[in-house]
Every structure is written in C-alpha cells, then in structure tokens.
Scaffold this active site. Structure first.
Site, mmCIF file in Angstrom:
data_model
loop_
_atom_site.group_PDB
_atom_site.id
_atom_site.type_symbol
_atom_site.label_atom_id
_atom_site.label_comp_id
_atom_site.label_asym_id
_atom_site.label_seq_id
_atom_site.Cartn_x
_atom_site.Cartn_y
_atom_site.Cartn_z
ATOM 1 C CE LYS A 1 -36.561 30.751 -14.597
ATOM 2 N NZ LYS A 1 -36.279 29.515 -13.228
ATOM 3 C CE1 TYR B 1 -39.774 32.396 -14.614
ATOM 4 C CE2 TYR B 1 -39.386 32.234 -17.184
ATOM 5 C CZ TYR B 1 -39.633 31.518 -15.691
ATOM 6 O OH TYR B 1 -39.936 30.271 -15.560
ATOM 7 C CB SER C 1 -37.569 28.693 -18.357
ATOM 8 O OG SER C 1 -38.408 28.931 -19.063
HETATM 9 P P1 NAD Z 1 -44.735 27.430 -8.147
HETATM 10 O O1 NAD Z 1 -45.182 28.726 -8.033
HETATM 11 O O2 NAD Z 1 -45.756 26.299 -7.813
HETATM 12 O O3 NAD Z 1 -43.824 27.018 -6.842
HETATM 13 C C1 NAD Z 1 -42.458 28.075 -6.973
HETATM 14 C C2 NAD Z 1 -42.239 27.989 -5.410
HETATM 15 O O4 NAD Z 1 -41.265 28.613 -4.962
HETATM 16 C C3 NAD Z 1 -43.357 28.174 -4.463
HETATM 17 O O5 NAD Z 1 -43.436 27.096 -3.179
HETATM 18 C C4 NAD Z 1 -42.682 29.451 -3.653
HETATM 19 O O6 NAD Z 1 -43.195 29.770 -2.217
HETATM 20 C C5 NAD Z 1 -41.439 29.307 -3.808
HETATM 21 N N1 NAD Z 1 -40.661 30.727 -3.749
HETATM 22 C C6 NAD Z 1 -40.998 31.688 -4.263
HETATM 23 N N2 NAD Z 1 -39.964 32.667 -3.909
HETATM 24 C C7 NAD Z 1 -38.981 32.097 -3.248
HETATM 25 C C8 NAD Z 1 -38.090 32.428 -2.588
HETATM 26 N N3 NAD Z 1 -37.562 33.808 -2.393
HETATM 27 N N4 NAD Z 1 -37.416 31.760 -1.691
HETATM 28 C C9 NAD Z 1 -37.814 30.374 -1.530
HETATM 29 N N5 NAD Z 1 -38.744 29.790 -2.199
HETATM 30 C C10 NAD Z 1 -39.581 30.868 -2.903
HETATM 31 O O7 NAD Z 1 -43.883 27.312 -9.368
HETATM 32 P P2 NAD Z 1 -43.435 26.426 -10.415
HETATM 33 O O8 NAD Z 1 -43.979 26.465 -11.777
HETATM 34 O O9 NAD Z 1 -43.245 25.102 -9.715
HETATM 35 O O10 NAD Z 1 -42.035 27.086 -10.562
HETATM 36 C C11 NAD Z 1 -40.577 26.323 -10.190
HETATM 37 C C12 NAD Z 1 -39.677 26.694 -10.895
HETATM 38 O O11 NAD Z 1 -39.932 26.124 -12.157
HETATM 39 C C13 NAD Z 1 -39.381 28.208 -11.155
HETATM 40 O O12 NAD Z 1 -38.097 28.544 -11.194
HETATM 41 C C14 NAD Z 1 -39.881 28.622 -12.471
HETATM 42 O O13 NAD Z 1 -39.185 29.702 -12.964
HETATM 43 C C15 NAD Z 1 -39.568 27.361 -13.350
HETATM 44 N N6 NAD Z 1 -40.265 26.882 -14.399
HETATM 45 C C16 NAD Z 1 -41.632 26.749 -14.399
HETATM 46 C C17 NAD Z 1 -42.262 26.576 -15.539
HETATM 47 C C18 NAD Z 1 -43.903 26.395 -15.459
HETATM 48 O O14 NAD Z 1 -44.531 26.490 -16.671
HETATM 49 N N7 NAD Z 1 -44.542 26.448 -14.400
HETATM 50 C C19 NAD Z 1 -41.772 26.637 -16.783
HETATM 51 C C20 NAD Z 1 -40.350 26.666 -16.885
HETATM 52 C C21 NAD Z 1 -39.666 27.038 -15.429
#
Ligand code: NAD
Length: 258
Positions: free
Chosen positions: A157, A153, A140
């Site tokens: 990260k 977080y 991130s």
């Molecule tokens: P999201 O909530 O849409 O999807 C996350 C998925 O991870 C879900 O399907 C959930 O069921 C699954 N999950 C959660 N805990 C789990 C576990 N213990 N084992 C297996 N699966 C698990 O979120 P997203 O925004 O798509 O995030 C995905 C990744 O991207 C994360 O690592 C997040 O930190 C990172 N990220 C997101 C953003 C953002 O702005 N959305 C920005 C930077 C990084």
C-alpha cells in the site's frame, strides 16, 4: 450525472468497496466494467449495479495475459475508457518472522503487479483517445501508517503511493490524473475475515480487535463506510483537471491525518 458518457473499469468489484464504487459510478451515469476473479460473479455484480450499462469480465489482476484480455474486452464493448479504479486486493496476517514467502509474493503480485498492469493498459487507451482520464488506486491508511502482522500489505500500500505519483507526472501532458484513496477499516469480507484471525494470533477477544486495534486511533471509534469510500472515488473520477493529481485522500475517521 457527474460521470455521464464515461466508461469505468473497476477491479475487485464483485464485492465490498469495489462493488459500492461501481454502484456509485453507475448512479452518476457511467458505463461499468466489473473485473474480478470469477467471471460469473463479476457479471452478476455488473448487472446488479448498472443493468445493460454493466459488463463483467473475469480477470486475475496479477496475470499480464488476463489483464490485457480483460481490458481489451472492456474497451471493445464500450468503445473507450475514462476511469480505472485499481481496487482488487486481499489480506493475509502473520508476524513478519513467520510470514510465508509465497504469501508475501502473492500479496505484492495482486496489489502492486495488479495496479501496474491495469494502469499500463488503461494509460495506453487513454493516451490514444487523447482526452484525459482518471486512475484511482485503492490504497489504505496502511499507505501511510504501519500495523503489526501486515508486512506485505503495508509495503504494497505504501508502494501504490509511489506508482500514483509517477502516473501523475507521466500522464500530465495527456490530462491523465492518478490519485490514491486511503480508507480506514470498512466492514467488508476482507475485514470480517481478519477479526477472528487477529484475535487468535494476538490471543485477545474479537471485540478487543475491533476496539483496541482497528478503531483505536480514529477520532470517534467508528468504521468507515462503503458509501464514504465510494463518494471519494466519485470525487476523484469526476475531477477534470490536473490540479488534483498525485494526491492521496484519507477516508478514515481521522485514523491517519498525514
Ligand atoms: P473484498 O474482499 O470485499 O473485495 C475484494 C475483491 O477483490 C473480491 O471480489 C475479490 O474476488 C477480488 N480479488 C482478489 N484478488 C483478486 C485478483 N487477483 N484479481 C482480481 N480480483 C481479485 O475486499 P474490500 O475490503 O472491498 O477491499 C477492496 C480494496 O480496498 C482492497 O485493495 C483493500 O486492500 C482496500 N482496503 C480495504 C479496507 C477495508 O477496511 N475493507 C481498508 C482499506 C483499503
């Protein structure tokens, strides 16, 4: 078809960024394993993005037993493993002085233990195959910058950057590469949940959370899109040499330029 005949495991791919990466990999010819908490949702997402070339597995990435079983099922089904995207993640926001210890531990377990356990299982298979592989950790902008309310977080990260560098060094002789994608804010369920939470904690409007916090330091006030992040993942997954390993790529509208 930049990923023809490749097999990719993507964790947390029943939703959001992971699902879009799965869709993009499938469009490039890869066989897809969607690993997520709920096996039925994982299977539905795998079928949606890849049809018969998709497999869903139930996996809590913080459980050694479930990761070992899920990765074994993926490898048994498609016969090999070329790409891992360690993407599963959650978010919990609270000021540090009020952060519950159990939530801190849960965050580190999912982001850090999850990345370690899935990477370890992937490395064992990739080393055995002997023809390389690509490990992508979902970082991130918070791998490089800090924000209030997000202590575990940001800590986790940042930690993924260290893990990727060690995988890059140990994996080099096996042609296994490891890189980190660092997205800015993307509108997924994970982010949509934070907007009202931050508004309540900081006593500001939801609109101000978006404009004055989330997108404040971008060059153009824009959210990063799912497609932006998926394109970066295809790039790392399909890059075939150790020239690109141990790196991180910001996809954040200039929020971070580190
Ligand atoms: P999201 O909530 O849409 O999807 C996350 C998925 O991870 C879900 O399907 C959930 O069921 C699954 N999950 C959660 N805990 C789990 C576990 N213990 N084992 C297996 N699966 C698990 O979120 P997203 O925004 O798509 O995030 C995905 C990744 O991207 C994360 O690592 C997040 O930190 C990172 N990220 C997101 C953003 C953002 O702005 N959305 C920005 C930077 C990084």
């Amino acid at each position: 078809m930049r990923l023809a005949n490749k097999v990719a495991v993507i964790t947390g791919a029943a939703s959001g960024i992971g699902k879009e990466i799965a869709r993009a990999f499938a469009a490039e010819g890869a066989k897809i394993v969607v690993a997520d908490l709920d096996g039925a949702k994982a299977s539905a997402a795998a079928t949606e993005v890849a049809g018969a070339n998709g497999l869903g597995v139930a996996m809590d990435v913080s459980s050694e037993e479930q990761v070992e079983a899920g990765m074994a099922k993926a490898i048994a089904t498609f016969g090999r493993l070329d790409v891992l995207v360690s993407n599963a993640g959650i978010q919990t926001v609270a000021p540090l002085d009020q952060f519950p210890f159990d939530k801190w531990k849960q965050m580190l377990a999912i982001h850090l233990d999850g990345a370690f356990l899935t990477s370890r299982a992937a490395l064992r298979q990739m080393y055995k195959q002997g023809d390389g592989g690509s490990i992508i950790l979902m970082g991130s902008v918070h791998s490089k910058e800090a924000s209030v309310l997000k202590a575990p977080y940001v800590t986790a990260k940042h930690g993924l950057m260290g893990l990727a560098k060690v995988i890059a060094k140990e994996g080099a002789k096996h042609k296994v590469r490891a890189n980190v994608i660092c997205p800015g804010f993307v509108r997924t369920p994970l982010v949509d949940k934070q907007i009202p939470e931050q508004a309540a904690t900081l006593q500001i409007s939801e609109d101000d959370v978006i404009k004055k916090i989330m997108l404040k330091d971008t060059v153009d006030g824009e959210f990063t899109t799912l497609a932006d992040v998926a394109a970066a993942a295809v790039f790392f997954a399909s890059f075939e040499s150790n020239a690109l390993t141990g790196q991180s790529l910001n996809v954040s509208h200039g929020w971070s330029m580190q």
